[in-house]
Scaffold this motif. Structure first.
Motif, mmCIF file in Angstrom:
data_model
loop_
_atom_site.group_PDB
_atom_site.id
_atom_site.type_symbol
_atom_site.label_atom_id
_atom_site.label_comp_id
_atom_site.label_asym_id
_atom_site.label_seq_id
_atom_site.Cartn_x
_atom_site.Cartn_y
_atom_site.Cartn_z
ATOM 1 N N LEU A 13 0.826 -1.200 0.000
ATOM 2 C CA LEU A 13 0.000 0.000 0.000
ATOM 3 C C LEU A 13 0.866 1.258 0.000
ATOM 4 O O LEU A 13 0.601 2.212 -0.741
ATOM 5 C CB LEU A 13 -0.940 0.006 1.198
ATOM 6 N N MET A 14 1.921 1.262 0.817
ATOM 7 C CA MET A 14 2.821 2.420 0.847
ATOM 8 C C MET A 14 3.535 2.590 -0.491
ATOM 9 O O MET A 14 3.725 3.721 -0.964
ATOM 10 C CB MET A 14 3.827 2.281 1.980
ATOM 11 N N ALA A 15 3.925 1.488 -1.124
ATOM 12 C CA ALA A 15 4.580 1.569 -2.428
ATOM 13 C C ALA A 15 3.611 2.077 -3.494
ATOM 14 O O ALA A 15 4.008 2.834 -4.384
ATOM 15 C CB ALA A 15 5.127 0.202 -2.829
ATOM 16 N N LEU A 16 2.352 1.680 -3.392
ATOM 17 C CA LEU A 16 1.344 2.161 -4.336
ATOM 18 C C LEU A 16 1.159 3.668 -4.199
ATOM 19 O O LEU A 16 1.135 4.394 -5.201
ATOM 20 C CB LEU A 16 0.013 1.442 -4.101
ATOM 21 N N VAL A 65 9.813 5.268 -12.342
ATOM 22 C CA VAL A 65 10.217 3.922 -12.727
ATOM 23 C C VAL A 65 10.636 3.111 -11.508
ATOM 24 O O VAL A 65 10.187 1.970 -11.327
ATOM 25 C CB VAL A 65 11.364 3.974 -13.770
ATOM 26 N N MET A 66 11.441 3.695 -10.658
ATOM 27 C CA MET A 66 11.919 2.961 -9.486
ATOM 28 C C MET A 66 10.764 2.643 -8.544
ATOM 29 O O MET A 66 10.667 1.525 -8.033
ATOM 30 C CB MET A 66 12.991 3.782 -8.763
ATOM 31 N N GLN A 67 9.872 3.598 -8.337
ATOM 32 C CA GLN A 67 8.722 3.360 -7.471
ATOM 33 C C GLN A 67 7.820 2.269 -8.050
ATOM 34 O O GLN A 67 7.279 1.445 -7.312
ATOM 35 C CB GLN A 67 7.915 4.645 -7.271
ATOM 36 N N SER A 68 7.671 2.260 -9.360
ATOM 37 C CA SER A 68 6.847 1.238 -10.003
ATOM 38 C C SER A 68 7.484 -0.138 -9.889
ATOM 39 O O SER A 68 6.777 -1.142 -9.704
ATOM 40 C CB SER A 68 6.612 1.591 -11.477
#
Length: 60
Positions: free
Chosen positions: A13-16, A30-33
């Protein structure tokens, strides 16, 4: 397994949220995805392992 899946779901959830914010602000994201993809794969594996453990416990 439930505890592991819970921790992974929080990080997913935090990464989303991080990926959406990065893309919405104009960053490449890109890195977050990629981090989000890794979290989703880990979450899927955790749930798959949980289902397998439950089935083994029931004797199916």
């Amino acid at each position: 397994m439930e505890l592991i899946a819970g921790f992974i779901s929080v990080f997913t959830l935090m990464a989303l949220i991080g990926a959406v914010v990065a893309i919405a602000t104009g960053d490449s994201g890109v890195m977050q995805s990629l981090v989000l993809l890794g979290c989703v794969i880990a979450l899927g594996s955790a749930f798959r392992g949980y289902r397998k453990a439950v089935r083994a416990e029931r004797g199916q």
